[in-house]
Each structure stands twice: as C-alpha cells, then as structure tokens.
Design a protein around this motif. Sequence first.
Motif, mmCIF file in Angstrom:
data_model
loop_
_atom_site.group_PDB
_atom_site.id
_atom_site.type_symbol
_atom_site.label_atom_id
_atom_site.label_comp_id
_atom_site.label_asym_id
_atom_site.label_seq_id
_atom_site.Cartn_x
_atom_site.Cartn_y
_atom_site.Cartn_z
ATOM 1 N N ASN A 40 59.995 -11.254 8.113
ATOM 2 C CA ASN A 40 60.157 -12.680 7.893
ATOM 3 C C ASN A 40 61.422 -12.938 7.079
ATOM 4 O O ASN A 40 61.802 -12.140 6.227
ATOM 5 C CB ASN A 40 58.951 -13.246 7.138
ATOM 6 C CG ASN A 40 57.808 -13.585 8.071
ATOM 7 O OD1 ASN A 40 57.922 -13.418 9.289
ATOM 8 N ND2 ASN A 40 56.725 -14.068 7.515
ATOM 9 N N THR A 92 58.246 -19.234 13.894
ATOM 10 C CA THR A 92 58.131 -19.661 12.505
ATOM 11 C C THR A 92 58.041 -18.439 11.609
ATOM 12 O O THR A 92 57.322 -17.506 11.921
ATOM 13 C CB THR A 92 56.865 -20.517 12.333
ATOM 14 O OG1 THR A 92 56.944 -21.528 13.303
ATOM 15 C CG2 THR A 92 56.791 -21.133 10.962
ATOM 16 N N GLY A 93 58.758 -18.504 10.496
ATOM 17 C CA GLY A 93 58.703 -17.378 9.573
ATOM 18 C C GLY A 93 59.845 -16.414 9.818
ATOM 19 O O GLY A 93 60.605 -16.099 8.923
HETATM 20 C C1 LIG Z 1 55.638 -14.479 8.380
HETATM 21 O O1 LIG Z 1 55.583 -15.900 8.510
HETATM 22 C C2 LIG Z 1 54.471 -16.360 9.242
HETATM 23 C C3 LIG Z 1 54.618 -17.860 9.426
HETATM 24 O O2 LIG Z 1 55.040 -18.508 8.273
HETATM 25 C C4 LIG Z 1 53.204 -15.988 8.503
HETATM 26 O O3 LIG Z 1 52.096 -16.433 9.256
HETATM 27 C C5 LIG Z 1 53.165 -14.486 8.337
HETATM 28 O O4 LIG Z 1 52.047 -14.139 7.579
HETATM 29 C C6 LIG Z 1 54.411 -13.990 7.645
HETATM 30 N N1 LIG Z 1 54.408 -12.542 7.616
HETATM 31 C C7 LIG Z 1 54.674 -11.854 6.515
HETATM 32 C C8 LIG Z 1 54.676 -10.383 6.644
HETATM 33 O O5 LIG Z 1 54.939 -12.418 5.469
#
Ligand SMILES: *[C@@H]1O[C@H](CO)[C@@H](O)[C@H](O)[C@H]1NC(C)=O
Length: 663
Positions: A103, A60-61
């Motif tokens: 992400n 996810t992400g």
């Molecule tokens: C990336 O996405 C995940 C899940 O949505 C989230 O938990 C995480 O904080 C995100 N990382 C960044 C660097 O935005």
Amino acid sequence: MSPPPPECAALGVRGARIPGPVVRSGLPLRLLLLLLWAAAATQGHPRNVPRISTVWKGRTGKDQVEFGSAEPHTVLFHEPGSDSVWVGGRSKVYLVNFPEGKNASVQTVNIGSTKGSCTDKRDCENYITLLERQGDGLLVCGTNARRPSCWSLVNGTLESLGERRGYAPFSPDENSLVLFDGDEVYSTIRKQEYNGKIPRFRRIQGEIELYTSDTVMQNPQFIKATIVHQDQAYNDKIYYFFREDNPDKNPEAPLNVSRVAQLCRGDQGGESSLSVSKWNTFLKAMLVCSDPTTNKNFNRLQDVFLLPDPNGQWKDTRVYGIFSNPWNYSAVCVYSLGDIDKVFRTSSLKGYHTGLPNPRPGKCLPDRQPIPTETFQVADSHPEVAQRVEPMGPLKTPLFHSKYHYQKVVVHRMKSSHGEIFHVLYLTTDRGTIHKVVESGEREHSVINIIEIQPFRHATTIQAMSLDADRRKLYVSSQWEVSQVPLDLCDVYGGGCHGCLMARDPYCGWDQGHCVSIYSPHRSVLQSINPEEPHKECPNPKPAEAPLQKVSLAKNSRYYLSCPMESRHATYRWRHGEKVEQSCEPGHQSPNCILFIENLTDGHYGHYYCEGQEGSYLHKAQHWQLLSEDEAKAEHLLGRAQALVAFLWLGVLPTLVLGLLVH
Ligand SMILES: *[C@@H]1O[C@H](CO)[C@@H](O)[C@H](O)[C@H]1NC(C)=O
Ligand SMILES: *[C@@H]1O[C@H](CO)[C@@H](O)[C@H](O)[C@H]1NC(C)=O
Ligand SMILES: *[C@@H]1O[C@H](CO)[C@@H](O)[C@H](O)[C@H]1NC(C)=O
Ligand SMILES: *[C@@H]1O[C@H](CO)[C@@H](O)[C@H](O)[C@H]1NC(C)=O
Ligand SMILES: *[C@@H]1O[C@H](CO)[C@@H](O)[C@H](O)[C@H]1NC(C)=O
C-alpha cells in the motif's frame, strides 16, 4: 470540506447495464429518442477519432493516497527511477511512496508561512508552486502570503532561503513558468507585485538578467519552456510556447493565436541603452494545427510535451501540442524541433519588406558578441516570422481530433516485444480521466485508442501529471489525492486471448491463459499489434462467450439492453433469434450499442445476443434472456426490488444523453 462520495464520482455511462427489475414508468421515451436523434444529427464523425471503452479504476490503498483535506493547487515532482513523488500543497509538501506490491504511504513536511502584512484572506496562504532538485535536496518555493520565498529541504531538514522574487508568484493562479538549466534559471513570473503587469520571459539567474520587450507579446499565457543544446554551445536555444491575443482583429479571425518563441541562450543583451537588458534574439512564429480536409481549426494551445529523439538528435525531438477550438474539442498536432529551428533560421519577418540586416534577426553569435543595434531594432519592431510552423508529415494535419477537451499530455516511447516502436499518448480530459492513445510507429496518422483511466477515487480535475518513462508509471494529482498509474495495465482487457490481442495494446500480450504485461519477468508473451486481425494468432480458435444473464419483465413495460462497444473497429449488433434488432457501426455516437424496447409484447421475450464483428472476428459480447413473470417464477427469479426501477431509469437518462453529447 470533505470529498464527494465515490459513488457520485463513479457515475458513468460506460458499461451501463440495468440489471433485473421490471420497468413500468419513467420519462417519456420520445423525449429520450429526440435527444438521441439531436445528438446524432449534430455530430458528424471526423476520421481518426479514437474511441474509448475499457475503463481502469485504481485499486484503493495501492494506487491512491488522499491528502486528508482539500489542496486547491498542487505541483508534482518526481525523479525518474524513484518510487516516490513529492507533492506541493498549501504550506505543506507531501512525500508519497508507492512501494511495489504494498500500500502507498504519505509523509508530510510543514513549510509554514509568513503572515506579514498580507490582508486578503485567500492569498495569505503559502501555496507551494515549485519543487525542483537542488544538490542533495529539494528546492521548495511558494507564494508565502504574497512574499514569494523558497526553502531547501535536505534529509527532512527544512532551511529557509528567504524571499525569492521570480521563483514563485504572489498568488497561485498566475501565469508562471520556471525553467532550470544547470545554474541558469528562467522565469515568466513578475517580480513586482503592483508594477510591471506586462508578462515577460526573463533570465533571472546565471548570465546577465534579460527580459523580453513589452511590445513583442500581447497578453501572453505561457505554456511550456525548454532549452535545446545544439551541436555548438553558442547556438543553444530556449524555446517557449504560449498563446496570445491575435493582432489580427478581423471579426473572422480567432481571438487567440498559439506561438513558439526562440531565444539564444548565449544572448548578452544589446549595445544601446534600449537593448542592453533585453533579449536581442527573440523571434516568434505561429503554431498551426488545422485540418484542411474538414476545415477545422484548433487555435488554443493547451499543453506541450517534448519527446527527445532516442539517438540524441535534437532536431528529431517531437513536439506534441494539444489544441482546442471554441467548442472545446481537441486536436493533437506533432511538430519537430528541426522544423521549428528551420522556420526561425530561414523565414522572412512578417510585415518587413526590405533586406534583412546582417546578422539576421534571431541569429546566435559566437564568442559572446553583442547583437548590433540595427538587427535588434528590426527584430524588436517585427518580432514575428512570416512562415508558420506546421505539423510533421506529408499532410501537415493533426494526428487526430476528438470531442473531448484534453488539457495535458505526456508521451511514452516504448518498444513492443517484436521491437517495434510506439508512441503512447496519455491525455487528461476535463472530467478527470486519462485517455491512452497509441500512435502507430509504422503508418503516419494512424491512432488506436485503447483505454480510459480513472486515476482517482473522487472524479475531479487533474491538476498535475508526471511520467516516469523508465519505470513506466504515471503520477497525477488532484485537490484530494495523488495516484500512481502503471502504463502496462493488461488485466483490464476481458474476452480471453482474442480480447487481449484485439485491444492492440502494445504493452500487453497473451501468456498462459492471461493478458499480461510484456515486461513481466520470464515470459514470452504472444503479441500482435499491427495486423488487421491479431486474434488469429490465438491458440484457441473461438473467443470466449459472454455469460447468460436473465431478467424478468412484465408485459407492456419498457426496457433497454446496453452493450459496450469495446472496439472502435467493430460493428455491434443486437440479435434476437435470427433477427438483427439493432446495428451500431464503428463511429456510433454513444460508447454503447443500445436496444430499446418501448412496449414489451409476447414476441419480445427470449434470447438476445450482442455480437461485435471485426473482419472475421465475431465476439458474443452480451447474452440476455428476457423472461416473462411466469417463466421467472418457475426459475425462482422474482422478488427483486421493484421500487428501484423508476430511479434507475431516471438516473440513466441524463447519463446517457451526457455520454452522447460529449462523445
Ligand atoms: C491496503 O489498503 C486497503 C484499502 O485502503 C486496505 O483494505 C488494506 O488492508 C491495506 N493493506 C495493508 C497491508 O495495509
Ligand atoms: C542524509 O542522511 C544520510 C543518512 O541518514 C546521510 O548519510 C547523509 O550524509 C545525509 N545528507 C546530508 C546532506 O546531510
Ligand atoms: C484570448 O483573446 C481574448 C480577447 O483578446 C483575451 O481576452 C484572452 O485573455 C485571450 N486568452 C488567451 C489565453 O490568450
Ligand atoms: C471550455 O472550457 C473552459 C475551461 O475548461 C470553460 O471555461 C468554457 O466554458 C468551455 N467552453 C465551452 C464552449 O464549453
Ligand atoms: C403497450 O401496448 C398495449 C397493448 O398494445 C397498450 O394497451 C398500452 O397502452 C401500451 N403501453 C404504452 C406505455 O404505450
């Protein structure tokens, strides 16, 4: 509308293991066994059926981006080499970026829609149906409330190009295919909303506009079109693939037949008033995908992927076709463009028994010469060639068939670290997953199925798929989200070096304690794909053992142990002490080898091992200890939620049976 919760989506049978608690009640076991038996009895196991075990779910992400609202129709546009993908939705275009190691992110461009005189509520949307590179920008076309129109998107600036008939349909579910080649555009989309209901294949831009005669196809469903540049330009061909109603109305005959049609790109139309604006070089042939040894026929073409020859020989382009039968089982057949070309060049015409005119129907003429009227008339009244197009290879049989209903395919040609070439197929199923199947380059008709990919957080139909062969990524969209899937997924294979090599994934190898991609920098990975027993090359002689898992069970309770059958080559056994309690041969119906304990007695307590054996490779895949309540108390294991039990058992039953029936 909001997406279904991911928990529902993730409900699957694979790796199903019921942890812990005591089982006292549930559905009658006999019913379950009866269902199991029925499923087993009706399912013979055809040869060459790949099995799936390892499952990958995206992170996810990083690998997935959600649209935020439902998009009933999506189209994808990805330019090889870029780390972004364009997605056409409803009155919107999304630009999704997948930066390496970060992400994903999404930007939205609103295209809007002309409301005009449109009345039907649903079709008054502007569904984007086409995205294509145009100069420095992107050509965007959509239904625009039943006034098909296009826009040009350059550097984030949107410019309307006005109404463009033939570039987008009036409503999104129509049978539409648009093919671009330089300045030429070909389309199967009708230009009038209410007239001309008979689908045609047209040239709508470039040379003079031409269309197919209304009599040459019966209710066609277009699948794929391509242009093949031959050695001499006047011989360039357009091939398109479609299904149509079978002219043979014999009750034994299938309702639909699958076809490939050819046209000369240089076709200038004919000389008579009847032929002047029609294609004069149309011919069609039947595409056969059947297995004579099992007498299985697959008549419904679902999708086609063309894999060009790396040396640029157009004749060696491989044409992968996915077909299904009336039970929605699938087969993959592979053809060569050279064979297709030969059928059109040399076959007689079906139902035409006198001498063929000169030039023969379907022949491309140099110097923009028109096709003589006599040749046109013969071809127009007898558009089908007698010879059928059969799969490549000495046996002319499917590459494999399967009980899954495959819908789309892309194929990646890759080179292993030893320099061997593999064709890797990515097939979408009707359950929103992707199957990765390796076609071994060495032996004809040898396939290895290695992994099931769940690209979405919300399991649902895959609407579009695009492959970036150079960056080794797959892009897929559904109504909720778009995902990027790396082709070299290696950390999914457990079981240490042995598990890594036994997976026989050509993208993966063993290096310094990890199953890694062969493309990882500065690595010399240990890889071994073809040998029967690749694990023998591992530095450690014994595979890693499964960790011990304990469960406490009351007497007279019912329980089962499940062991995922990770290799389709292996035999799996549940062993209790020295006794083999259950044995599952390769070709077992369920993806799990299951041991049922109907009524637990004293003799049932103790250690259970699930062992997978493949030649000399013996792998302990599971190790369970069934404890009595007293033993458990001594080990402080009791106190788990017993109310869960019935729920689990009830939940597992339909999933199990489903798994068996579809497998
Ligand atoms: C990336 O996405 C995940 C899940 O949505 C989230 O938990 C995480 O904080 C995100 N990382 C960044 C660097 O935005
Ligand atoms: C798009 O923007 C870039 C930088 O902002 C600029 O260099 C380029 O010329 C622009 N292209 C067009 C077609 O306007
Ligand atoms: C298959 O044949 C049936 C009966 O002729 C027809 O109704 C249907 O539309 C056809 N489907 C395709 C995909 O050609
Ligand atoms: C086969 O699949 C199609 C489309 O996914 C569906 O409409 C049809 O009911 C299925 N047929 C059977 C026999 O399952
Ligand atoms: C299990 O076996 C015991 C003793 O053999 C018997 O009393 C009991 O009814 C059985 N339970 C079930 C669910 O069959």
